[in-house]
Motif scaffolding. Structure first.
Motif, PDB file in Angstrom:
ATOM      1  N   GLY A  62     -16.255 -85.120 100.478  1.00 39.86           N
ATOM      2  CA  GLY A  62     -15.292 -85.309 101.558  1.00 39.86           C
ATOM      3  C   GLY A  62     -13.987 -85.929 101.106  1.00 39.86           C
ATOM      4  O   GLY A  62     -12.898 -85.526 101.554  1.00 39.86           O
ATOM      5  N   GLY A  63     -14.056 -86.921 100.227  1.00 41.66           N
ATOM      6  CA  GLY A  63     -12.842 -87.562  99.754  1.00 41.66           C
ATOM      7  C   GLY A  63     -12.018 -86.701  98.825  1.00 41.66           C
ATOM      8  O   GLY A  63     -10.826 -86.947  98.641  1.00 41.66           O
ATOM      9  N   GLY A  64     -12.628 -85.672  98.261  1.00 38.16           N
ATOM     10  CA  GLY A  64     -11.921 -84.827  97.301  1.00 38.16           C
ATOM     11  C   GLY A  64     -11.359 -83.554  97.891  1.00 38.16           C
ATOM     12  O   GLY A  64     -10.247 -83.135  97.542  1.00 38.16           O
ATOM     13  N   ILE A  65     -12.113 -82.903  98.792  1.00 37.34           N
ATOM     14  CA  ILE A  65     -11.659 -81.622  99.335  1.00 37.34           C
ATOM     15  C   ILE A  65     -11.502 -81.648 100.848  1.00 37.34           C
ATOM     16  O   ILE A  65     -11.014 -80.682 101.433  1.00 37.34           O
ATOM     17  N   GLY A  66     -11.928 -82.728 101.487  1.00 37.04           N
ATOM     18  CA  GLY A  66     -11.751 -82.851 102.922  1.00 37.04           C
ATOM     19  C   GLY A  66     -12.934 -82.332 103.716  1.00 37.04           C
ATOM     20  O   GLY A  66     -13.682 -81.458 103.258  1.00 37.04           O
ATOM     21  N   ARG A  79     -19.954 -62.572  95.991  1.00 42.73           N
ATOM     22  CA  ARG A  79     -18.550 -62.838  95.673  1.00 42.73           C
ATOM     23  C   ARG A  79     -17.783 -63.355  96.886  1.00 42.73           C
ATOM     24  O   ARG A  79     -16.719 -63.975  96.738  1.00 42.73           O
ATOM     25  N   GLN A  80     -18.321 -63.104  98.064  1.00 37.37           N
ATOM     26  CA  GLN A  80     -17.683 -63.613  99.293  1.00 37.37           C
ATOM     27  C   GLN A  80     -17.709 -65.141  99.360  1.00 37.37           C
ATOM     28  O   GLN A  80     -16.987 -65.741 100.172  1.00 37.37           O
ATOM     29  N   LEU A  81     -18.514 -65.781  98.521  1.00 43.07           N
ATOM     30  CA  LEU A  81     -18.589 -67.242  98.508  1.00 43.07           C
ATOM     31  C   LEU A  81     -17.463 -67.886  97.710  1.00 43.07           C
ATOM     32  O   LEU A  81     -17.296 -69.107  97.749  1.00 43.07           O
ATOM     33  N   ARG A  82     -16.692 -67.105  96.981  1.00 44.85           N
ATOM     34  CA  ARG A  82     -15.701 -67.673  96.080  1.00 44.85           C
ATOM     35  C   ARG A  82     -14.737 -68.651  96.757  1.00 44.85           C
ATOM     36  O   ARG A  82     -14.430 -69.709  96.193  1.00 44.85           O
ATOM     37  N   PRO A  83     -14.227 -68.374  97.968  1.00 48.68           N
ATOM     38  CA  PRO A  83     -13.302 -69.346  98.578  1.00 48.68           C
ATOM     39  C   PRO A  83     -13.908 -70.724  98.796  1.00 48.68           C
ATOM     40  O   PRO A  83     -13.220 -71.738  98.617  1.00 48.68           O
ATOM     41  N   VAL A  84     -15.188 -70.795  99.170  1.00 49.55           N
ATOM     42  CA  VAL A  84     -15.778 -72.117  99.428  1.00 49.55           C
ATOM     43  C   VAL A  84     -16.196 -72.811  98.137  1.00 49.55           C
ATOM     44  O   VAL A  84     -16.437 -74.026  98.139  1.00 49.55           O
ATOM     45  N   LEU A  85     -16.293 -72.068  97.033  1.00 45.60           N
ATOM     46  CA  LEU A  85     -16.655 -72.666  95.746  1.00 45.60           C
ATOM     47  C   LEU A  85     -15.433 -73.089  94.931  1.00 45.60           C
ATOM     48  O   LEU A  85     -15.589 -73.744  93.894  1.00 45.60           O
ATOM     49  N   THR A  86     -14.251 -72.746  95.403  1.00 43.33           N
ATOM     50  CA  THR A  86     -13.021 -73.162  94.721  1.00 43.33           C
ATOM     51  C   THR A  86     -12.068 -73.792  95.732  1.00 43.33           C
ATOM     52  O   THR A  86     -10.921 -73.351  95.880  1.00 43.33           O
ATOM     53  N   PRO A  87     -12.513 -74.809  96.458  1.00 41.92           N
ATOM     54  CA  PRO A  87     -11.643 -75.425  97.471  1.00 41.92           C
ATOM     55  C   PRO A  87     -10.483 -76.172  96.830  1.00 41.92           C
ATOM     56  O   PRO A  87     -10.603 -76.734  95.740  1.00 41.92           O
ATOM     57  N   ALA A  88      -9.359 -76.170  97.526  1.00 46.49           N
ATOM     58  CA  ALA A  88      -8.190 -76.894  97.023  1.00 46.49           C
ATOM     59  C   ALA A  88      -8.413 -78.401  97.155  1.00 46.49           C
ATOM     60  O   ALA A  88      -9.015 -78.849  98.138  1.00 46.49           O
ATOM     61  N   PRO A  89      -7.955 -79.181  96.176  1.00 44.04           N
ATOM     62  CA  PRO A  89      -8.067 -80.637  96.312  1.00 44.04           C
ATOM     63  C   PRO A  89      -7.336 -81.116  97.555  1.00 44.04           C
ATOM     64  O   PRO A  89      -6.319 -80.545  97.953  1.00 44.04           O
ATOM     65  N   ARG A  90      -7.870 -82.164  98.148  1.00 46.60           N
ATOM     66  CA  ARG A  90      -7.291 -82.694  99.377  1.00 46.60           C
ATOM     67  C   ARG A  90      -5.915 -83.298  99.120  1.00 46.60           C
ATOM     68  O   ARG A  90      -5.704 -83.972  98.135  1.00 46.60           O
TER      69      ARG A  90
END
Length: 472
Positions: free
Chosen positions: A436-440, A461-472
């Motif tokens: 939570g503190g890192g990606i929100g 491959r549809q999981l890729r967006p949730v496995l590469t979340p942007a840092p908060r």
């Protein structure tokens, strides 16, 4: 004159055990799983994804990705937390080292291994490469846990034998588990899987010197990355036409002649016939070493029962089973340093991912002063069978306060252990605590929702967006 041992003659033993295990692996993709097993697999996958994402920002994860990037390869397997696409064996290596960059990942008490840190990265890499479904991924993960745990249980026969061995159960169990999961997702025939088992055995190596590794880099490799890479590489070799011996579990010598204490292929086949091992895996409630889990739980319980702070503590004594006590006594890394972890819980009233990994705070005067009043004692009475159950996830915490109050809490099975497993909501709560503190919180919720709906995912491959979340 002949010097050394004579050359090995062709084995005259049956290869029935090797063939039986290979058939079990080859048929797994079509094997229906009970609902409780699917639920346990989802918890394990989410837990592993959390460890991969959080670990990708730690030193072992960063170095692993740098190493993989130096190869400049292109593939269809994701680097979790990065988004780059590389060959599957390289993705498995980097993601596994991220998963075990610290001690957030799961463990298996009876098989003495870190299954999620190697099996899930290997399965993810092949599932992406082959465009497999979420259902395929779940079945492969369950298979990997079964095969990895079965070979370890068959080899050593007892928890005590594993603990006493200098050979690492991780190094035996996890290459087989990773190879099994990868072979299933690659769609290999049972004849091909026979050869995969041989290459997994060829790469099974390692001993327990990694416990002395202060930076958790060697341990990230030798307890996760090496095994995930080895398992996927075994599959890739066979897919490219490599063959091998067909009796690695039965012949002389077999893998059981090298590892363990009197194991056999027959014992491994028997070990595959029971309950799915993913349902017997320990998920850590706190992002710290497993031997600390029961002690952290006991300390939080005492704080809730009778609030106190650092200034109130005259002495805090923690008793652990001896093997676990050796692992977490005064270690360099904060998250496997029992005295530090308990001191933070007392000072803060709880533990966060950030506080569990805070090197500067571990060296600080206030926490150091409290740590001097925390004593860790190995207690053989906490080993073995208690209340009819074999477990090493136990602790007794006693606190003496300045007003004369004495508090004690005994935990005979840590929350998250197989005897008191975390439910889905608790694993999601852990994900929020760690990430939570890192990606929100929104990104964490998206990750949990994606894993909850894995059976409906047509292409992993549809999981890729949730496995590469942007840092908060």
């Amino acid at each position: 004159m002949t010097i050394g041992r004579p050359a090995h003659q062709p084995s005259t033993t049956s290869n029935d055990g090797t063939v039986a295990v290979a058939r079990h692996i080859a048929a797994a993709a079509e094997r229906e799983l009970p609902a409780p097993t699917v639920a346990a697999a989802k918890r394990a996958v989410l837990d592993a994804f959390v460890a991969m994402i959080s670990g990708s920002r730690l030193e072992a994860g960063r170095l692993a990705r740098r190493y993989v990037a130096s190869y400049g390869s292109r593939g269809e397997a994701s680097l979790v937390g990065d988004g780059g696409l590389v060959r599957p064996e390289l993705a498995a290596l980097a993601n596994a080292m991220s998963a075990h960059a610290d001690e957030t990942d799961d463990v298996h008490d009876l098989a003495r291994m870190h299954p999620g840190a190697s099996i899930v990265p290997a399965a993810l890499a092949l599932a992406e490469t082959e465009a497999r479904s979420g259902r395929d991924l779940l079945r492969a993960v369950v298979l990997g846990y079964d095969v990895g745990c079965a070979v370890s249980v068959a080899a050593w026969g007892s928890l005590e034998a594993m603990q006493k061995s200098y050979r690492s159960p991780h190094s035996l169990a996890q290459p087989f588990g990773a190879a099994a999961a990868a072979a299933s997702l690659a769609g290999l025939s049972h004849d091909q899987v026979v050869h995969v088992l041989a290459y997994a055995a060829d790469q099974a190596s390692g001993f327990t010197s990694f416990y002395r590794d202060e930076r958790h880099l060697e341990k990230a490799f030798s307890s996760a990355g090496m095994q995930a890479h080895s398992g996927v590489r075994a599959v890739e070799l066979v897919r490219h036409g490599f063959t091998a011996v067909d009796d690695v579990l039965d012949g002389t010598p077999s893998v059981f002649d090298v590892f363990g204490a009197g194991g056999s292929a027959a014992a491994m086949v028997d070990a595959l016939a029971g309950q799915h091992y993913v349902e017997l895996t320990d998920l850590k409630r706190y992002p710290v070493g497993m031997p600390i889990q029961a002690a952290a739980e006991a300390t939080e319980y005492l704080l809730a029962e009778r609030p106190f702070g650092p200034a109130d503590v005259v002495a805090l004594t923690c008793r652990l089973p001896p093997h676990g006590a050796r692992i977490v006594d005064g270690r360099h890394m904060p998250d496997i340093h029992l005295q530090y972890v308990l001191a933070v819980i007392v000072a803060d009233g709880g533990l966060t991912f950030e506080s569990a990994h805070d090197y500067a705070r571990r060296r600080g005067a206030d926490i150091s002063a409290l740590m001097e009043r925390i004593e860790l004692l190995p207690d053989p009475g906490l080993d073995g069978v208690i209340d009819g159950h074999l477990s090493s996830r136990r602790a007794v915490v006693e606190v003496r306060l300045r007003d004369g109050t004495r508090l004690e809490r005994r935990v005979t099975a840590a929350r998250g252990s197989r005897l008191r497993p975390l439910d889905w909501d608790e694993v999601c709560a852990k994900a929020r605590r760690v990430l939570g503190g890192g990606i929100g919180p929104d990104a964490v919720d998206a990750l949990c929702a994606a894993v909850a709906g894995l059976e409906q995912v047509a292409d992993v491959r549809q999981l890729r967006p949730v496995l590469t979340p942007a840092p908060r």
